[in-house]
Design a protein around this motif. Structure first.
Motif, mmCIF file in Angstrom:
data_model
loop_
_atom_site.group_PDB
_atom_site.id
_atom_site.type_symbol
_atom_site.label_atom_id
_atom_site.label_comp_id
_atom_site.label_asym_id
_atom_site.label_seq_id
_atom_site.Cartn_x
_atom_site.Cartn_y
_atom_site.Cartn_z
ATOM 1 N N VAL A 55 0.815 -1.231 0.000
ATOM 2 C CA VAL A 55 0.000 0.000 0.000
ATOM 3 C C VAL A 55 0.846 1.278 0.000
ATOM 4 C CG1 VAL A 55 -1.907 -1.084 1.210
ATOM 5 C CG2 VAL A 55 -0.082 0.035 2.501
ATOM 6 N N ALA A 56 2.086 1.128 0.251
ATOM 7 C CA ALA A 56 2.908 2.335 0.255
ATOM 8 C C ALA A 56 3.019 2.921 -1.134
ATOM 9 C CB ALA A 56 4.264 2.026 0.815
ATOM 10 N N VAL A 57 2.790 2.130 -2.131
ATOM 11 C CA VAL A 57 2.925 2.580 -3.519
ATOM 12 C C VAL A 57 1.558 2.523 -4.192
ATOM 13 C CG1 VAL A 57 4.066 2.178 -5.724
ATOM 14 C CG2 VAL A 57 5.295 1.734 -3.581
ATOM 15 N N PRO A 58 0.905 3.667 -4.402
ATOM 16 C CA PRO A 58 -0.414 3.637 -5.042
ATOM 17 C C PRO A 58 -0.293 3.119 -6.455
ATOM 18 C CG PRO A 58 0.388 5.891 -4.867
ATOM 19 C CD PRO A 58 1.357 5.031 -4.115
ATOM 20 N N ASN A 59 -1.128 2.080 -6.717
ATOM 21 C CA ASN A 59 -1.101 1.564 -8.067
ATOM 22 C C ASN A 59 -2.329 2.053 -8.838
ATOM 23 O OD1 ASN A 59 -3.246 0.073 -7.143
ATOM 24 N ND2 ASN A 59 -1.982 -1.704 -6.663
ATOM 25 N N SER A 60 -2.482 1.693 -10.070
ATOM 26 C CA SER A 60 -3.552 2.206 -10.907
ATOM 27 C C SER A 60 -4.917 1.740 -10.407
ATOM 28 C CB SER A 60 -3.329 1.749 -12.352
ATOM 29 O OG SER A 60 -3.329 0.328 -12.411
ATOM 30 N N ASP A 61 -5.006 0.527 -9.814
ATOM 31 C CA ASP A 61 -6.294 0.021 -9.324
ATOM 32 C C ASP A 61 -6.815 0.908 -8.192
ATOM 33 O OD1 ASP A 61 -5.475 -3.509 -9.773
ATOM 34 O OD2 ASP A 61 -6.246 -1.986 -11.138
ATOM 35 N N THR A 62 -5.933 1.309 -7.295
ATOM 36 C CA THR A 62 -6.339 2.153 -6.176
ATOM 37 C C THR A 62 -6.843 3.504 -6.664
ATOM 38 O OG1 THR A 62 -4.709 1.067 -4.789
ATOM 39 C CG2 THR A 62 -5.595 3.177 -4.003
ATOM 40 N N ARG A 63 -6.116 4.064 -7.624
ATOM 41 C CA ARG A 63 -6.511 5.385 -8.136
ATOM 42 C C ARG A 63 -7.891 5.288 -8.809
ATOM 43 N NH1 ARG A 63 -0.817 6.500 -9.219
ATOM 44 N NH2 ARG A 63 -0.881 5.263 -11.118
ATOM 45 N N LEU A 64 -8.122 4.218 -9.521
ATOM 46 C CA LEU A 64 -9.429 4.044 -10.166
ATOM 47 C C LEU A 64 -10.535 3.908 -9.124
ATOM 48 C CD1 LEU A 64 -8.626 1.651 -13.147
ATOM 49 C CD2 LEU A 64 -9.426 4.017 -13.269
ATOM 50 N N GLU A 65 -10.238 3.234 -8.024
ATOM 51 C CA GLU A 65 -11.232 3.067 -6.975
ATOM 52 C C GLU A 65 -11.611 4.420 -6.378
ATOM 53 O OE1 GLU A 65 -12.933 0.529 -6.193
ATOM 54 O OE2 GLU A 65 -13.914 1.280 -4.384
ATOM 55 N N VAL A 66 -10.602 5.275 -6.167
ATOM 56 C CA VAL A 66 -10.865 6.603 -5.608
ATOM 57 C C VAL A 66 -11.743 7.397 -6.565
ATOM 58 C CG1 VAL A 66 -9.804 8.800 -4.996
ATOM 59 C CG2 VAL A 66 -8.782 6.645 -4.209
ATOM 60 N N VAL A 67 -11.387 7.348 -7.838
ATOM 61 C CA VAL A 67 -12.178 8.089 -8.832
ATOM 62 C C VAL A 67 -13.605 7.543 -8.874
ATOM 63 C CG1 VAL A 67 -12.440 8.560 -11.286
ATOM 64 C CG2 VAL A 67 -10.182 8.717 -10.215
ATOM 65 N N ARG A 68 -13.747 6.244 -8.773
ATOM 66 C CA ARG A 68 -15.077 5.655 -8.828
ATOM 67 C C ARG A 68 -15.928 6.138 -7.654
ATOM 68 N NH1 ARG A 68 -18.027 1.542 -6.968
ATOM 69 N NH2 ARG A 68 -16.412 0.886 -5.505
ATOM 70 N N VAL A 69 -15.326 6.150 -6.458
ATOM 71 C CA VAL A 69 -16.058 6.596 -5.270
ATOM 72 C C VAL A 69 -16.455 8.067 -5.410
ATOM 73 C CG1 VAL A 69 -15.838 7.069 -2.794
ATOM 74 C CG2 VAL A 69 -15.041 4.891 -3.729
ATOM 75 N N GLU A 70 -15.523 8.889 -5.904
ATOM 76 C CA GLU A 70 -15.826 10.313 -6.074
ATOM 77 C C GLU A 70 -16.956 10.499 -7.078
ATOM 78 O OE1 GLU A 70 -14.677 12.970 -4.456
ATOM 79 O OE2 GLU A 70 -13.558 11.623 -3.163
ATOM 80 N N LEU A 71 -16.938 9.748 -8.153
ATOM 81 C CA LEU A 71 -17.994 9.867 -9.153
ATOM 82 C C LEU A 71 -19.341 9.438 -8.585
ATOM 83 C CD1 LEU A 71 -16.211 8.588 -12.395
ATOM 84 C CD2 LEU A 71 -17.009 10.904 -11.924
ATOM 85 N N GLN A 72 -19.330 8.420 -7.745
ATOM 86 C CA GLN A 72 -20.575 7.993 -7.120
ATOM 87 C C GLN A 72 -21.143 9.092 -6.238
ATOM 88 O OE1 GLN A 72 -19.559 4.307 -5.160
ATOM 89 N NE2 GLN A 72 -20.654 3.091 -6.694
ATOM 90 N N ASP A 73 -20.261 9.746 -5.471
ATOM 91 C CA ASP A 73 -20.728 10.849 -4.612
ATOM 92 C C ASP A 73 -21.295 11.986 -5.465
ATOM 93 O OD1 ASP A 73 -18.121 10.555 -2.053
ATOM 94 O OD2 ASP A 73 -20.026 9.515 -2.364
#
Lengths: 289, 125
Positions: A55-73
Motif C-alpha cells: 500500500v505504500a505505492v499507489p497503483n492504478s487500481d487504487t486510483r481508479l477506486e478513488v475516482v469511482r467513489v468520487e464519481l458515485q458521490d
C-alpha cells in the motif's frame, strides 16, 4: 562499520586503480570485482522491493477506486439536486404557485384601478354639486366640500404607487418563474428515474376546522356572483363553474328531482346558463335539517 | 329607524368602517364591532344583539365557526346572521347555509345589496 577499517583517500584509490590497470592480471581482477559487486546490488534491490508494503505505492487500481467513489458521490449529489428542482415544479402545472401569485397580484392592480376610478368619478360629481351650491350663495359650504373632494382626489394617487410596487413584484415573480422553468428544462426533470418522491409542496399549516373552505377572493369567472349565490340560498340549483370541477357539486337537496350538471371546461359562463329549476319543499327543508 | 343592535365582525378595520357607514346610511344607529369570531362571541353572549354581519376568513375563529357557535348556543341560536365574505364557491354557500346562515353577501358589495339582504332577514324598515 569495522572498528579498524582502513580508509583510502581519493589519490590513494586512483594510484592503486592505475597500478592494477597496468597489468593483464590487474585488469582481469577489476573486471571480476565489478561483476561480483553488480550481482550483489541486484540481489539487494530485489530483497528491498520484496520487503516493501504494497500500500505504500499507489497503483492504478487504487486510483481508479478513488475516482469511482468520487464519481458515485457526485452522481448522488446531482440526483438530489434534480429531485429538489423537480419539487419546485408541481406535477399539476395548472396549480403553479408562482403563476397563481402573479395572477393574484394582477387582480389586485385591476381592482384598485377600478376602485380608484369609481372614487374619482364620485369626487368629480360632488364637485359639480359644489358649483350649484356656490350659485346659491352657500360659498363656505361649497368651498369646504370642494376641499374635501380635492383631498379624496389626492388620496386616490395611492393607486399609482401601489400599482407600480405590485407590478415590480409581478415582474420579479415572472423572472423567478422563468429561471425555475429554465432549470427544469436543463435538468430534464421528467426523465428522473428512481430519484425518490418529489418533496411535498406544503404551505403554511392552517389549523382552523374550516380551512379547507377558505379559498379567498376568486379571479374573474372563477367564483359565483351575488345573483347565483342568491339562487343557492333560495334553494335553486346553479351550474358548477368550470373552476369547481373538483369541488362538491351544487346538489344541495337530497330528494331533489333535478340533478346539477357539472360544467366541463369550456362550458358557457353563468350569464348564458340554463334557467335554474326550483327544488321541491322536501329538498329545501333538508337544507335546514 | 330600525331599533336593532348590530354586531359587525371583520378582521379588517377598513371593512368594519365601511359596513358601519353603510348601516348608518341605511338607518342603523346601534352598531358595535368585533375583529374576530372569539371577540364577537364574547360580545354576543353579553346579550342584546339583533343582527350579526360577519366576515368568514378570520383568525383564530372564522365566521363559519362563529356561526356554528351561535347556532349551538340556546340563547343566541335565533339571532339573524348574515355572512359577508369574499368566499364565493358553491361549497362555501352550501356550508354556510347548512350551518344556519340567514343570508350570504359576496364581496365586493354595495349599499343596496346590504340593505336588501338585511331586510330579507329582519324585515323591511
Amino acid at each position: 562499520m569495522e572498528p579498524n577499517r582502513v580508509m583510502l583517500s581519493d589519490s590513494e584509490y586512483l594510484d592503486m586503480e592505475e597500478e592494477l590497470l597496468s597489468t593483464p592480471k590487474g585488469r582481469a581482477f577489476l573486471r571480476e570485482h565489478a561483476n561480483r559487486n553488480r550481482v550483489i546490488a541486484l540481489d539487494k534491490a530485489r530483497e528491498i522491493l520484496h520487503e516493501m508494503p504494497r500500500v505504500a505505492v499507489p497503483n492504478s487500481d487504487t486510483r481508479l477506486e478513488v475516482v469511482r467513489v468520487e464519481l458515485q458521490d457526485m452522481a448522488a449529489s446531482i440526483a438530489e439536486a434534480r429531485r429538489q428542482i423537480n419539487a419546485l415544479q408541481p406535477q399539476d402545472t395548472g396549480n403553479n404557485r408562482i403563476l397563481a401569485a402573479t395572477e393574484e397580484l394582477d387582480a389586485i392592480v385591476f381592482a384598485t384601478e377600478r376602485a380608484t376610478s369609481d372614487i374619482l368619478n364620485a369626487a368629480e360629481r360632488i364637485q359639480t354639486y359644489t358649483g350649484k351650491i356656490r350659485e346659491a350663495s352657500l360659498v363656505d359650504v361649497a368651498n369646504d366640500i370642494e376641499n374635501l373632494t380635492t383631498e379624496i382626489l389626492i388620496a386616490c394617487s395611492f393607486q399609482d404607487i401601489t400599482g407600480q410596487r405590485t407590478t415590480k413584484v409581478v415582474n420579479v415573480l415572472r423572472y423567478i418563474e422563468q429561471r425555475v422553468n429554465a432549470m427544469v428544462a436543463i435538468w430534464g426533470t421528467e426523465q428522473i428515474h428512481g430519484a425518490g418522491d418529489p418533496l411535498p409542496m406544503t404551505g403554511p399549516s392552517d389549523k382552523r376546522p374550516d380551512a379547507h373552505l377558505l379559498h379567498g377572493p376568486q379571479l374573474p369567472g372563477q367564483g359565483h356572483a351575488q345573483d347565483d349565490i342568491d339562487r343557492l340560498m333560495g334553494g335553486f340549483n346553479v351550474p358548477v363553474l368550470s373552476a369547481e370541477t373538483g369541488s362538491a357539486p351544487a346538489d344541495i337537496g337530497a330528494g331533489s328531482h333535478v340533478e346539477v350538471k357539472t360544467a366541463k371546461t369550456g362550458d358557457a359562463p353563468l350569464a348564458t346558463a340554463a334557467q335554474p329549476v326550483p327544488l321541491d319543499q322536501g329538498a329545501i327543508d333538508s337544507l335546514f335539517d | 329607524m330600525p331599533a336593532v343592535r348590530v354586531l359587525v365582525v371583520d378582521d379588517y378595520a377598513t371593512m368594519r368602517r365601511i359596513i358601519r357607514n353603510l348601516l348608518t346610511q341605511i338607518g342603523f344607529s346601534d352598531i358595535e364591532e368585533a375583529a374576530d369570531g372569539s371577540e364577537a362571541l364574547t360580545k354576543l353572549r353579553a346579550g342584546g344583539f339583533g343582527l350579526v354581519i360577519s366576515d368568514w376568513n378570520m383568525e383564530p375563529m372564522t365566521g363559519l365557526q362563529l356561526l356554528k357557535e351561535v347556532r349551538a348556543d340556546a340563547r343566541l341560536k335565533t339571532v339573524p346572521f348574515i355572512m359577508v365574505t369574499a368566499e364565493s364557491k358553491t361549497e362555501n354557500v352550501v356550508a354556510a347555509k347548512e350551518a344556519g346562515v340567514n343570508n350570504y353577501i359576496v364581496k365586493p358589495f354595495n349599499a343596496d345589496t346590504l340593505k336588501k339582504k338585511i331586510e330579507s332577514v329582519i324585515g323591511q324598515f
